[in-house]
Scaffold this motif. Sequence first.
Motif, mmCIF file in Angstrom:
data_model
loop_
_atom_site.group_PDB
_atom_site.id
_atom_site.type_symbol
_atom_site.label_atom_id
_atom_site.label_comp_id
_atom_site.label_asym_id
_atom_site.label_seq_id
_atom_site.Cartn_x
_atom_site.Cartn_y
_atom_site.Cartn_z
ATOM 1 N N ALA A 22 -60.281 23.215 -133.682
ATOM 2 C CA ALA A 22 -59.899 24.238 -134.656
ATOM 3 C C ALA A 22 -58.670 25.022 -134.209
ATOM 4 O O ALA A 22 -58.268 25.984 -134.863
ATOM 5 C CB ALA A 22 -61.071 25.190 -134.888
ATOM 6 N N ASN A 23 -58.112 24.619 -133.064
ATOM 7 C CA ASN A 23 -56.915 25.294 -132.556
ATOM 8 C C ASN A 23 -57.128 26.760 -132.237
ATOM 9 O O ASN A 23 -56.241 27.587 -132.444
ATOM 10 C CB ASN A 23 -55.785 25.179 -133.574
ATOM 11 N N ILE A 24 -58.302 27.093 -131.763
ATOM 12 C CA ILE A 24 -58.562 28.477 -131.362
ATOM 13 C C ILE A 24 -58.353 28.575 -129.855
ATOM 14 O O ILE A 24 -59.073 27.943 -129.091
ATOM 15 C CB ILE A 24 -60.002 28.901 -131.725
ATOM 16 N N PRO A 25 -57.356 29.338 -129.404
ATOM 17 C CA PRO A 25 -57.127 29.443 -127.961
ATOM 18 C C PRO A 25 -58.233 30.253 -127.287
ATOM 19 O O PRO A 25 -58.711 31.236 -127.841
ATOM 20 C CB PRO A 25 -55.784 30.168 -127.859
ATOM 21 N N PHE A 26 -58.647 29.815 -126.118
ATOM 22 C CA PHE A 26 -59.703 30.550 -125.420
ATOM 23 C C PHE A 26 -59.484 30.505 -123.915
ATOM 24 O O PHE A 26 -58.749 29.664 -123.401
ATOM 25 C CB PHE A 26 -61.080 29.970 -125.751
ATOM 26 N N GLN A 27 -60.111 31.439 -123.239
ATOM 27 C CA GLN A 27 -60.125 31.453 -121.778
ATOM 28 C C GLN A 27 -61.567 31.458 -121.342
ATOM 29 O O GLN A 27 -62.376 32.221 -121.865
ATOM 30 C CB GLN A 27 -59.467 32.724 -121.253
ATOM 31 N N LYS A 28 -61.868 30.660 -120.354
ATOM 32 C CA LYS A 28 -63.255 30.614 -119.891
ATOM 33 C C LYS A 28 -63.390 31.284 -118.531
ATOM 34 O O LYS A 28 -62.589 31.051 -117.636
ATOM 35 C CB LYS A 28 -63.715 29.160 -119.806
#
Length: 673
Positions: free
Chosen positions: A405-411
């Motif tokens: 979905a092209n949602i940038p995230f940081q884990k």
Amino acid sequence: MSNYKQMNQKKYKLKRIYSQNIAKQVDESKFVINYQQELNPSQYEAVAATEGAYLIIAGAGTGKTRTLVYRVARLIESGYDPNSILLLTFTRKAANEMMRRASLLLDDRCSKIRGGTFHSFANITLRKYAKAIGLNSSFSILDQGDSADIINLIRSQNGFIDNKKRFPKKDTLNKIFSFSVNTGKRIEEIIEEDYPHFIPLLDKILDIQKVYVQYKRKNDLLDYDDLLVYLRDFLFSGSAAVNALLATIKFILVDEYQDTNHIQAKIVKGLAQFSGNVMVVGDDAQSIYSFRGASFRNIMDFPKLFDNVQVIKIEENYRSVQTILDFANHIYDGAIEKYTKVLYTRKKGGALPYIVATANANMQSKFIVEKILELREEGIILNDIAVLFRSSFFSFDLEIELAKANIPFQKFGGMKFIETAHIKDVLGFLRIASNPKDIISWYRVLLLHEGIGPKSAQRVLDELATARITIESTPRKGDKSFIHTKNLVDLFILLYKIHTIKMPPTEKVQMVYDYYYPLFKEKYDDFNKRKKDLEIFLNISENYRSLDSLLADMAIEPMIDSMIDIDATDKEDEYLTLSTIHSAKGLEWHSVFIIHVIDGYFPSARSAEKIETLEEERRLMYVASTRAKQNLFVTYPMNMYDREAGTTLSKPSRFISDISSDKAEGWLVEDDF
DNA sequence: AGACCCGGTTTTTTT
DNA sequence: AACCGGGTCT
């Protein structure tokens, strides 16, 4: 101690003047900051405190950090030397954040206080007073993996394993030893309680521990636990060095006290043994580190540690709407033992938390993606949203859907930058350069080379031990040593250079990188993803002036997470947070999702066996729900196959299954997404 | 003899 | 997915 004798001879009784009373007489107008106006009464009471011992019980979202920040500012405004204030926090990130906020509040003096974790403070202190303690000041720090590697080496030698019986793995042994140190329990007890199937091997396990301890001593190695133990012992040694140290520390502040263990409690006691000026802040409802030997009883026992401990409770919550607090309070209501009162807020109303059942794990991910996009439409930016989970791997499926979905995230949480194999490889070279006796690193580096297995590596190590070969000098042509036959000459030339030649750490890292790159490419199929980490490491190294401090920092506080799972979009400043609940400690978001809240996973089947571990899971759920300010979504898949048990899990977590409809709204997500 | 490959087993959480 | 142990190939 001479001071003590004098006190005993006195005929009159010393009476402490409570700082509270002093505070009331203080002229507030002399301060730049208007403390009384900016803080609530209980916060103010804590902030205005100067001398004496204080226990601040502060519930979730009650402005705990704010209170500490203001207290630091006020102490400095009152004229105390910033360098005489020691702030111990759970992560260095937290310490830096507090210093930053205090600096904004007052001025730059606030960034000059001493701050860090127990471990980082121990590291600095032990190096500084190494002579008095009988340590080599350039000792190396073993992270968890390093300790396990050494244990593994011992385990596989000396005939500890006979092939017929199952023998505990290196990580298990490491855990047992560490738990023993951190809880003060004997190995015997731990084995009997938690690993009864290893009882017949008890003697061997104890032997391995003995060898492990000797090994560390001999090679100037300290593991995480040693840092704490040596510091504690030093603080109570009564030596002149301790007095010198303690003379420079006037105020101690400790954050997250509920997650300290008995050694750390002793350290706090030791640090304030003369001054008695100590303030600890914590919340027993948020104690989530018992697996590491922390005990929520620690916070309850604090009043016994010092004389005249004043307890201040801060109960007004500024973070969440009432509906979320009601939900969280409900979870905590089920706890067997509880001490804090119920949180309240002036933020009335708010939507009810949602409990969302989905057909399966993938549906759960799709629901979250959909919902996040919706929230974003409503104007809530990704930075205000977080997805929390019990264990790092719970988010794998979601990560794929987010990428789609092209949602940038940081884990956050889970695999650490420093623990990735490729970074450990690079560190291996550097550690040999720093300490040529580091056998574990030698082993690791040697095995990278083609044609070198355990046996050849051991031969090289033997030759090193007898100083037949050494990195102190460049290998000469015509020398018939083993390294020539096995073509390790280039390796030795590299190690010789980075060991001997004076140059900035970053240049050494660059040299290692150049040498390592072809081996690296060969070793990892996914080397392209991993390459980013190496570049990041190269960048980090630019901030250091000595190799030793780079290595020490990497071992204690690797603040950077691995980039393997993160794609290029993450360079954007707007990103969603994915985090383990443990790593979400102390943080807050507008909207929070808690996923995989299914019985058998959260609480996990193993933790449900014992009351104490089950209670900790409950507190974990409490911590997770109190991270939310406005929206809380608790989701669970109704169909999860559990390989271990061989059954399908389908029930929601017991912590939420009996919740009434006035506290949460139930949803069901059907297939047609 | 020793390096390398494959397949079964086991997974919290972190300084 | 990483680790361990056992089996096979050089």
